[in-house]
Motif scaffolding. Structure first.
Motif, PDB file in Angstrom:
ATOM      1  N   SER A 128     113.345 -38.519  18.283  1.00  0.00           N
ATOM      2  CA  SER A 128     113.485 -38.499  19.750  1.00  0.00           C
ATOM      3  C   SER A 128     113.217 -37.111  20.341  1.00  0.00           C
ATOM      4  N   GLY A 129     113.005 -36.148  19.485  1.00  0.00           N
ATOM      5  CA  GLY A 129     112.713 -34.787  19.963  1.00  0.00           C
ATOM      6  C   GLY A 129     113.949 -34.058  20.452  1.00  0.00           C
ATOM      7  N   GLU A 161     116.657 -40.577  32.033  1.00  0.00           N
ATOM      8  CA  GLU A 161     116.113 -39.230  31.776  1.00  0.00           C
ATOM      9  C   GLU A 161     116.638 -38.640  30.473  1.00  0.00           C
ATOM     10  N   LEU A 162     117.237 -39.447  29.668  1.00  0.00           N
ATOM     11  CA  LEU A 162     117.953 -38.942  28.481  1.00  0.00           C
ATOM     12  C   LEU A 162     117.059 -38.109  27.563  1.00  0.00           C
ATOM     13  N   GLU A 163     115.887 -38.594  27.266  1.00  0.00           N
ATOM     14  CA  GLU A 163     114.960 -37.962  26.307  1.00  0.00           C
ATOM     15  C   GLU A 163     115.614 -37.859  24.927  1.00  0.00           C
ATOM     16  N   GLY A 164     115.497 -36.702  24.339  1.00  0.00           N
ATOM     17  CA  GLY A 164     115.994 -36.586  22.967  1.00  0.00           C
ATOM     18  C   GLY A 164     117.514 -36.524  22.883  1.00  0.00           C
ATOM     19  N   THR A 212     124.974 -41.500   7.305  1.00  0.00           N
ATOM     20  CA  THR A 212     124.943 -41.514   8.782  1.00  0.00           C
ATOM     21  C   THR A 212     124.350 -40.211   9.325  1.00  0.00           C
ATOM     22  N   VAL A 213     124.614 -39.118   8.626  1.00  0.00           N
ATOM     23  CA  VAL A 213     124.007 -37.844   9.050  1.00  0.00           C
ATOM     24  C   VAL A 213     122.482 -37.926   8.916  1.00  0.00           C
ATOM     25  N   ALA A 214     122.024 -38.499   7.797  1.00  0.00           N
ATOM     26  CA  ALA A 214     120.576 -38.593   7.566  1.00  0.00           C
ATOM     27  C   ALA A 214     119.914 -39.505   8.607  1.00  0.00           C
ATOM     28  N   VAL A 215     120.548 -40.635   8.861  1.00  0.00           N
ATOM     29  CA  VAL A 215     119.989 -41.568   9.850  1.00  0.00           C
ATOM     30  C   VAL A 215     120.014 -40.924  11.242  1.00  0.00           C
ATOM     31  N   GLY A 216     121.123 -40.254  11.536  1.00  0.00           N
ATOM     32  CA  GLY A 216     121.240 -39.577  12.835  1.00  0.00           C
ATOM     33  C   GLY A 216     120.215 -38.472  12.985  1.00  0.00           C
ATOM     34  N   LEU A 217     120.012 -37.735  11.906  1.00  0.00           N
ATOM     35  CA  LEU A 217     119.030 -36.651  11.925  1.00  0.00           C
ATOM     36  C   LEU A 217     117.622 -37.209  12.181  1.00  0.00           C
ATOM     37  N   ALA A 218     117.354 -38.341  11.545  1.00  0.00           N
ATOM     38  CA  ALA A 218     116.037 -38.976  11.738  1.00  0.00           C
ATOM     39  C   ALA A 218     115.844 -39.328  13.215  1.00  0.00           C
TER      40      ALA A 218
END
Lengths: 278, 302
Positions: free
Chosen positions: B148-149, B48-51, B137-143
Motif C-alpha cells: 500500500s506504500g 484518502e487513506l492511501e498507505g 501477522t507481522v509478516a502479513v502486515g508488513l506485506a
C-alpha cells in the motif's frame, strides 16, 4: 550395571476400573519373562507402570539397580514417576528400553534421525549405535525416507531398534512380533536374547505362543488385571498352542505347562543373577 | 542440559515444521483475510487513506473491541475478526502435545528419566508457536504496508483508529491535534502517523503465549477440545469482563493506554504474561508428574 524389574502388590485403577489387581512378580537381570493373557488383561498397563508412565494406586512397580550384588531400595514415590531405581545406593538410574502399544516416532523424520533424537536425550548411545541397532534388526540406516513412508513391519523393526540401541538394563516389549515377517521374528528373537545375555531384565508380552515358548525363561499369565498363572523354565507352548493366551484347547485356563507356581507362593525375593553390565 | 536443548530444538523444528505446518498456514490465511477486510473497511471510510503503517496493519488484526459497559446504551460489539484470529492461533497447538504424549513423547519421557524435560520442552514449543503466530501477522502486515506504500513504523493515525471503532475519542482527538470539523467525533484525515504503539505490539506475543499455555495445560489434562474451548473462551471473556489479570485484555491493541484512556499498560502486560506463563509452567509441571500417560487405545478404552 544389572537391574531387576520389581512389581509388588501392584494395583492400578483408572476411572473406577481396576486394570491391575495386586500383581507381584520379578524379572531378574539376564532373564526373559514372557507375559501372556488375552486382550485387556493388563499386560501393557503393567509395562507402563514399570516404565513409570502410570502411577500405581497401590504397590510398587520399578526397575532397581543391583549394586555389588545387593538389591537397591525401590524408591516407591520416585519409581511411580518414571524415576526408576537409584535407590540411594549411588547407582546410576537404570536405563529402560521399551516398545509399547506399537512403535511411535516422528512421522517426518527418517528412522535414523528418530533414533538419534532419542539417543541424544540420555547420550548413552550415539548415531553409530542407532545405525548398528537398525542394521541388526534388518533396516537400512541410510534409508532417508521419512518414518511415515515405512511399512508396518519396518515401523515395528524401528521400534525394536529404538528399544535396544542403548543396551538397556530393563527391556519392555509389547507384542514385538506384530507385523514382522518370519525373518524379522527371528532377528527380533536373537536381539532380545542378546540383550538378556548382556544382563538386561527382559519382559515380553506376546500373543504368539511359539515366540514366547522359544524365548522366555518363564511366563506369567494375566487375566483381568491379576496374575492367573506362572510357568517357570522353558515351556513347550507348541504342545499347548493356546496357552499363551491363557486358555487350553478345552477352554480352561492353562495352569501347568511346566512347573506352575501358585499365585500365593510367588517368590517376592528372587535372587539376582550376577550381571556383567557396566 | 544438552539433552533438553536437543529436545527443545527438535520440538521447535519438528513441531513447527511437520506437526502444525498446515495449521500455521491456516492462521496465516485467517490473518490475511482479517487484515484485508479491515483495510477495505478503512479505505471505504477514509477514501484518502492511501498507505497504512505497520502499526496500523497490526491494529487491523489485533484491535479487539471497546470495553463493554452494561449501563451504557451502546450494545456489545463482538470482535469477530479478532476472535477468529485468536481461535486460529489457539488451533495451532490444540492437540499436538497430547498426540505426542500418547506416542513418541512417552518414549521421550522414559528416556528422560523424569518428566520435567518433556514438560519444559513442550512449554518452549508452545511459546515458540505463539511467537510464530505473532510473526506471521507481522509478516502479513508488513506485506500490506509495503504494497500500500505505507510507512514501516509502529505508529498509528488517530483517524484510522477511530474508523476501526476502538480507542477513546478524546484521546484520539488530542493526538490528532484537535483537528475537528463538524462534530466531536470527526477527525481530520491525511495526518501523519503520530501515536506510537510499540508497547502494545510487544505485549501481544507475550500474552498470546500466556493464553496458549493455558490452552496447553487444559488440553493435557482435560483433552484437546476442552483446551481449545478454554483457549478461545478466556480471551472472549476479556472482551466482556474488565479484569486486568485476564490475558485477553492485553491482546487487544485498541484497549492499550496509547489508544484508550485508562487503557492497559504494556508494563503490566509483561508482568501478567510472565505470571501466567510461570505459574502455568510450574503448576502444570507438578500436576504432570502425577499424571497417568496412557496410549491411544488404552485412553479410548478407559
Amino acid at each position: 550395571m544389572s537391574a531387576t524389574i520389581v512389581v509388588e502388590h501392584l494395583t492400578k485403577s483408572i476411572r473406577a476400573t481396576i486394570v491391575l489387581d495386586d500383581v507381584t512378580l520379578r524379572v531378574r537381570a539376564g532373564t526373559i519373562v514372557g507375559l501372556a493373557g488375552p486382550n485387556g488383561s493388563g499386560k501393557t498397563m503393567l509395562m507402563r507402570a514399570i516404565a513409570g508412565l502410570i502411577r500405581p494406586t497401590r504397590g510398587v512397580a520399578c526397575v532397581i539397580p543391583d549394586v555389588n550384588g545387593a538389591l537397591g531400595q525401590c524408591a516407591m514415590r520416585d519409581a511411580s514417576h518414571g524415576r526408576n531405581g537409584a535407590g540411594g545406593n549411588g547407582a546410576r538410574r537404570p536405563r529402560i528400553g521399551m516398545l509399547l502399544e506399537g512403535p511411535a516416532f516422528l512421522a517426518g523424520y527418517s528412522g535414523l534421525r528418530n533414533l538419534a533424537l532419542l539417543a541424544s536425550i540420555r547420550r548413552v548411545a550415539d548415531e553409530g549405535d542407532a545405525a548398528a541397532a537398525m542394521e541388526a534388526i534388518g533396516l537400512d540406516p541410510k534409508d532417508a525416507r521419512p518414518y511415515r513412508a515405512y511399512s508396518l513391519g519396518m515401523k515395528q523393526r524401528l521400534g525394536i531398534a529404538g528399544a535396544i540401541m542403548e543396551h538397556p538394563d530393563a527391556l519392555l516389549l509389547d507384542e514385538p512380533t506384530n507385523a514382522l515377517d518370519s525373518s524379522g521374528v527371528r532377528r527380533a528373537a536373537a536381539l532380545i536374547r542378546d540383550q538378556a545375555r548382556q544382563g538386561a531384565a527382559v519382559m515380553v508380552a506376546s500373543h504368539d505362543a511359539g515366540f514366547l515358548a522359544e524365548l522366555a525363561d518363564e511366563v506369567w499369565t494375566l487375566a483381568e488385571g491379576h496374575v492367573e498363572g506362572h510357568v517357570d523354565g522353558h515351556v513347550d507352548l507348541h504342545a499347548h498352542p493356546d496357552s499363551a493366551t491363557g486358555e487350553s484347547e478345552a477352554g480352561g485356563k492353562t495352569r501347568s505347562a511346566c512347573r506352575e507356581v501358585p499365585r500365593d507362593n510367588v517368590p517376592n525375593k528372587a535372587p539376582l543373577a550376577a550381571g556383567g553390565r557396566g | 542440559m544438552r539433552g533438553i536443548l536437543c529436545l527443545v530444538a527438535s520440538d521447535v523444528r519438528y513441531g513447527m515444521g511437520d506437526a502444525v505446518r498446515g495449521r500455521l498456514a491456516l492462521f496465516a490465511v485467517a490473518s490475511t483475510v482479517v487484515l484485508f477486510l479491515s483495510y477495505a473497511l478503512a479505505n471505504v471510510m477514509i477514501p484518502e487513506l492511501e498507505g497504512v503503517t505497520l502499526g496500523e496493519s497490526l491494529l487491523f488484526v489485533w484491535r479487539g473491541t471497546r470495553p463493554y459497559v452494561a449501563q451504557s446504551a451502546l450494545p456489545f460489539k463482538v470482535p469477530t475478526q479478532w476472535l477468529a484470529v485468536i481461535a486460529c492461533a489457539t488451533y495451532v497447538c490444540a492437540d499436538y502435545p497430547v498426540r505426542d504424549l500418547s506416542g513418541f513423547g512417552a518414549q521421550v519421557v522414559v528416556a528422560c528419566g523424569n518428566r520435567w524435560k518433556w514438560w519444559l520442552a513442550r512449554c518452549c514449543w508452545v511459546v515458540a508457536c505463539a511467537l510464530t503466530c505473532f510473526l506471521i501477522t507481522v509478516a502479513v502486515g508488513l506485506a500490506l504496508t509495503v504494497v500500500s506504500g505505507g510507512e514501516v513504523s509502529l505508529s498509528v493515525r488517530p483517524e484510522v483508529v477511530d474508523v476501526l471503532g476502538v480507542g477513546s475519542h478524546d484521546l484520539l482527538l488530542a493526538a490528532a491535534g484537535g483537528l475537528t470539523t463538524d462534530g466531536d467525533y470527526s477527525l481530520g484525515v491525511g495526518t501523519q502517523p503520530q501515536i506510537p504503539v510499540i508497547g502494545a505490539v510487544l505485549a501481544i506475543p507475550a500474552l498470546l503465549a500466556a493464553s496458549m499455555m493455558l490452552e496447553f495445560v487444559v488440553a493435557l489434562f482435560a483433552g484437546p477440545v476442552a483446551g481449545f474451548a478454554v483457549g478461545v473462551a478466556v480471551p472472549f471473556a476479556s472482551t466482556l469482563i474488565p479484569a486486568g489479570w485476564l490475558p485477553g485484555a492485553y491482546l487487544m491493541m485498541g484497549r492499550t493506554s496509547a489508544l484508550m484512556r485508562g487503557g492497559t499498560s504494556p508494563a503490566i502486560a509483561a508482568v501478567v504474561a510472565g505470571a501466567w506463563i510461570a505459574s502455568l509452567a510450574i503448576a502444570g509441571g507438578i500436576a504432570f508428574r502425577r499424571m497417568d500417560i496412557l496410549g491411544r487405545r488404552e485412553g479410548d478404552a478407559l
